[in-house]
Design an enzyme around this catalytic site. Structure first.
Site, PDB file in Angstrom:
ATOM      1  N   HIS A 150       0.808  -1.217   0.000  1.00  0.00           N
ATOM      2  CA  HIS A 150       0.000   0.000   0.000  1.00  0.00           C
ATOM      3  C   HIS A 150       0.843   1.269   0.000  1.00  0.00           C
ATOM      4  CE1 HIS A 150      -3.572   2.289   0.237  1.00  0.00           C
ATOM      5  NE2 HIS A 150      -4.297   1.431   0.908  1.00  0.00           N
ATOM      6  N   ASP A 394      -9.901  -7.617 -17.500  1.00  0.00           N
ATOM      7  CA  ASP A 394     -10.143  -8.680 -18.473  1.00  0.00           C
ATOM      8  C   ASP A 394      -8.803  -9.087 -19.090  1.00  0.00           C
ATOM      9  OD1 ASP A 394     -10.905 -10.339 -20.512  1.00  0.00           O
ATOM     10  OD2 ASP A 394     -12.191  -8.884 -21.535  1.00  0.00           O
TER      11      ASP A 394
END
Length: 448
Positions: A150, A394
């Site tokens: 992070h 995708d």
């Protein structure tokens, strides 16, 4: 759930046909990177067959790492002793795994529990800033477990990287390209202008951290369960209507229809009250709600969405427990709406000045972002992933048909995600104490 590790390798950037850039460069962490969680965050994506070949996933990752070099680097120090991202191209961890069962037979196990940890690489003792695990199932389905540090990037920036990886795997160009400049957007003012109190939201003292640690030193992992709450689109419509009663007249639109608070504000207002009802806390205790706020559209001039790094601060509405529970949900929604509105350009600029002029000179000041807390009671923290482009990830086999966050059993730390059903519903992952679960579940769908 038995997962077999088949292979574990290091994947490094490919710069062909261009020559590789110098591996001695580094990027300094911004003020916003320094208050982000100093830890990995993981998420899991599931894809139906036919799944993309592993070779294609690896090659796509190597090519996209040439554009997002930070992920292939390491955290280190510069000559001033400051933490930086070393652009040394040491690479990311890529794990190949398998299960001898069908994914649909395993779906019942894919819930917020320790079993999830076998679907993404271990978070212990690692130096990589990014890790990937591809788990293949007997039916041809594929689960990608992804972990990212992070300190390098927030949710929006990390999502942009993942979408770019998918585009490369499909033979498309990366676009738009990320912006790596972590300095020029956040230059402190001279003289500094600190207009807000940043203690409690972004910073605290070591003494307070020590006191909190001692308060929860008897809390065990087995005391907490992560409960998944599904809010249907119909429930959300009713909740917004009830919670938005307190919208001020200035928010009435031109067509004489009263404006509503955002879905996010209404859901959090509802959960804040439901969790507080389930907790055994004094009516006169104060409960705080910590909400992450993206600064890209709030700073002036606006920071482009392509900015790669952390650019999040926190709104922290608060209330006495008795007032939060006595008043309707519209009261909580109003508190949340007003607190978020205050985290504007002035607040972000004030934070930059505070970090630059105060924090670096006071060793007692530490960040509030800590993964060491087992519980947050009576407070709550919210990580909203509602606007992240999950469906755009995708790799050539379609959008993921399921996604969920890592197993993170810190009581009171909520994750919000759009439901993978795709009908506008929302999933909330809520860690609660086991002995309070039944009460919490009873309050989840009660509108009062």
């Amino acid at each position: 759930m038995k997962v077999t590790i088949e292979n574990s390798t290091t994947v490094k950037p490919i710069y062909d046909p261009s020559p590789p850039p110098p591996s001695t460069a580094y990027i300094p962490l911004s003020a916003f990177d320094k208050v982000a969680y100093d830890a990995h965050v993981a998420i899991i994506y599931a894809y139906r067959p036919p799944a993309m070949p592993t070779a294609t996933l690896k090659l796509g990752l190597q090519r996209v790492l040439a554009v997002y070099r930070e992920w292939a680097g390491r955290l280190g120090m510069n000559h001033k002793g400051e933490t930086v991202v070393l652009l040394n191209d040491q690479g990311v961890r890529f794990v190949e795994a398998s299960m001898d069962s069908r994914l649909d037979q395993t779906l019942t196990l894919l819930k917020p529990s320790q079993a999830l940890q076998s679907l993404y690489p271990s978070l212990k003792g690692i130096e990589e800033l990014l890790q990937v695990q591809v788990t293949r199932f007997a039916c041809g389905s594929m689960v990608i477990g992804f972990t990212a540090h992070h300190s390098v990037a927030d949710g929006q920036a990390t999502s942009s990287f993942l979408v770019a990886w998918g585009r490369v795997c499909r033979g498309l160009d990366i676009g738009p390209l990320p912006l790596h400049d972590r300095i020029s957007y956040f230059i402190p003012r001279d003289p500094p202008k600190i207009e807000f109190d940043h203690f409690g939201a972004e910073y605290t003292s070591k003494k307070i951290v020590e006191d909190e640690a001692s308060r929860f030193n008897n809390v065990a992992l087995d005391d907490i369960v992560v409960h998944k709450v599904h809010f249907s689109a119909d429930f959300l419509t009713k909740l917004k209507a009830r919670a938005s009663i307190s919208c001020p007249p200035s928010d009435i639109t031109n067509n004489n229809k009263r404006a509503t608070y955002s879905t996010f504000e209404c859901v959090i207002a509802h959960l804040w009250r439901a969790i507080t009802k389930a907790r055994s806390v004094s009516a006169y205790e104060t409960t705080h709600l910590k909400i992450s706020v993206n600064g890209r559209s709030r700073m002036n001039p606006r920071v482009p969405n392509q900015y790669f790094g952390n650019l999040v601060l926190w709104a922290v509405p608060s209330a006495k427990v008795k007032d939060l529970l006595r008043e309707p949900v519209s009261h909580a929604a109003k508190l949340i709406h007003e607190a978020i509105a205050k985290v504007n350009d002035s607040y972000f600029r004030s934070f930059i000045d505070f970090t630059t002029s105060k924090v670096k000179h006071d060793p007692d000041i530490v960040t509030t972002a800590s993964v060491e807390k087992p519980a947050l009671c009576p407070d709550i923290e919210v990580d909203s992933w509602l606007r992240l482009p999950f469906c755009d990830l995708d790799f050539g086999c379609g959008s993921p048909y399921m996604f969920m966050p890592m197993y993170y059993p810190t009581e009171g730390n909520i994750f919000l995600l759009p439901s993978y059903i795709g009908d506008g519903s929302i999933n909330a992952f809520v860690p609660v104490f086991k002995d309070q679960l039944d009460t919490f579940r009873q309050n989840c769908y009660i509108l009062d």
